[in-house]
Design an enzyme around this catalytic site. Structure first.
Site, mmCIF file in Angstrom:
data_model
loop_
_atom_site.group_PDB
_atom_site.id
_atom_site.type_symbol
_atom_site.label_atom_id
_atom_site.label_comp_id
_atom_site.label_asym_id
_atom_site.label_seq_id
_atom_site.Cartn_x
_atom_site.Cartn_y
_atom_site.Cartn_z
ATOM 1 N N GLU A 1 50.126 26.916 33.737
ATOM 2 C CA GLU A 1 49.264 25.654 34.127
ATOM 3 C C GLU A 1 47.788 25.921 33.389
ATOM 4 O O GLU A 1 47.288 25.094 32.980
ATOM 5 C CB GLU A 1 49.340 25.509 35.443
ATOM 6 C CG GLU A 1 48.782 23.978 35.749
ATOM 7 C CD GLU A 1 49.037 23.475 37.233
ATOM 8 O OE1 GLU A 1 49.942 22.816 37.376
ATOM 9 O OE2 GLU A 1 48.336 23.946 38.004
ATOM 10 N N HIS B 1 48.673 15.049 35.471
ATOM 11 C CA HIS B 1 49.430 14.795 36.653
ATOM 12 C C HIS B 1 48.719 14.777 37.886
ATOM 13 O O HIS B 1 47.282 14.860 37.835
ATOM 14 C CB HIS B 1 50.345 16.103 36.804
ATOM 15 C CG HIS B 1 49.915 17.144 37.267
ATOM 16 N ND1 HIS B 1 50.759 18.406 37.367
ATOM 17 C CD2 HIS B 1 48.397 17.705 37.255
ATOM 18 C CE1 HIS B 1 49.851 19.526 37.879
ATOM 19 N NE2 HIS B 1 48.552 18.938 37.626
ATOM 20 N N HIS C 1 51.287 15.019 25.798
ATOM 21 C CA HIS C 1 50.433 14.004 25.733
ATOM 22 C C HIS C 1 51.036 12.645 26.788
ATOM 23 O O HIS C 1 51.173 11.619 26.403
ATOM 24 C CB HIS C 1 50.220 13.235 24.238
ATOM 25 C CG HIS C 1 48.897 14.246 23.547
ATOM 26 N ND1 HIS C 1 49.431 15.587 23.289
ATOM 27 C CD2 HIS C 1 47.745 13.903 23.415
ATOM 28 C CE1 HIS C 1 48.374 15.891 22.855
ATOM 29 N NE2 HIS C 1 47.227 14.961 22.761
ATOM 30 N N CYS D 1 43.251 18.371 43.140
ATOM 31 C CA CYS D 1 44.522 18.234 42.287
ATOM 32 C C CYS D 1 45.168 17.033 42.950
ATOM 33 O O CYS D 1 46.216 16.424 42.498
ATOM 34 C CB CYS D 1 45.291 19.686 42.676
ATOM 35 S SG CYS D 1 44.707 20.952 41.521
#
Length: 196
Positions: free
Chosen positions: A136, A13, A68, A23
């Site tokens: 995470e 992401h 994935h 990020c």
């Protein structure tokens, strides 16, 4: 009583507008651990809150949809979204940024919808989703409960805006599962075999 079921997936992401440059500007991945916590004051005929085996169908398949795959915010840059769709068969489009916090809210809403539309068959009573914990990393997680998931302050999440790629849907036992869930279809847990 609270019980917990752990799921895992690998996902990529970008979290736009966060404080960390790594990020918000770079596609990156995490090895996620998802804890689904159920609660009830009652036990079923097997003296369980909710049989862990029952989580291995729809709940597992929906959470595994992120494995994935690339998760992206549907309001992100259009060129970025098109590039992901062009170069990845497995992706999930979300109506929120794919932060750990929002993952906890999204997954809560998905699992809560499954529970609310499931006919129980083994004496389960008042089984509720307590919270979702999204690890995470090994050192950071977000935990969201009912109040968080449905919070207007944090922003309402429209489940109809969640879109799974064709590859993701084709890997489900029932490729129409998400559409049926959104339409309000009632799903039925398997009936226990009667002992002879």
């Amino acid at each position: 009583m609270i019980i917990r079921k752990l799921f895992k997936f690998e996902n990529a992401h970008i979290v736009r507008d966060c404080s960390s440059d790594r990020c918000k500007f770079s596609l990156h991945g995490h090895s996620y651990k998802i804890e689904v916590l159920f609660e009830s004051k009652y036990l079923d005929k097997g003296q369980m809150v909710y049989d862990f085996g029952l989580t291995k169908s729809m709940i597992k398949e929906l959470i595994d949809s992120f494995d994935h795959a690339t998760a992206f915010w549907d309001m992100d840059d259009k060129e970025y979204i098109e590039a992901i769709k062009r170069h990845s068969a497995r992706w999930v489009s979300l109506p929120v940024s794919p932060s750990a916090e929002q993952f906890s809210r999204v997954i809560f809403l998905m699992v809560d919808k499954i529970l609310s539309q499931t006919k129980m068959n083994n004496g389960e009573k008042e089984v509720k989703l307590n919270s979702i914990i999204v690890h995470e990393t090994d050192t950071g997680y977000a935990q969201g409960d009912r109040e968080d998931a449905y919070s207007k302050v944090m922003g309402e999440i429209d489940l109809k805006r969640i879109v799974f790629s064709d590859q993701v849907k084709n890997e489900w036992t029932n490729p129409k599962m998400w559409d049926e869930l959104l339409s309000g279809k009632v799903f039925e847990n398997p009936k226990p075999l009667v002992k002879i």
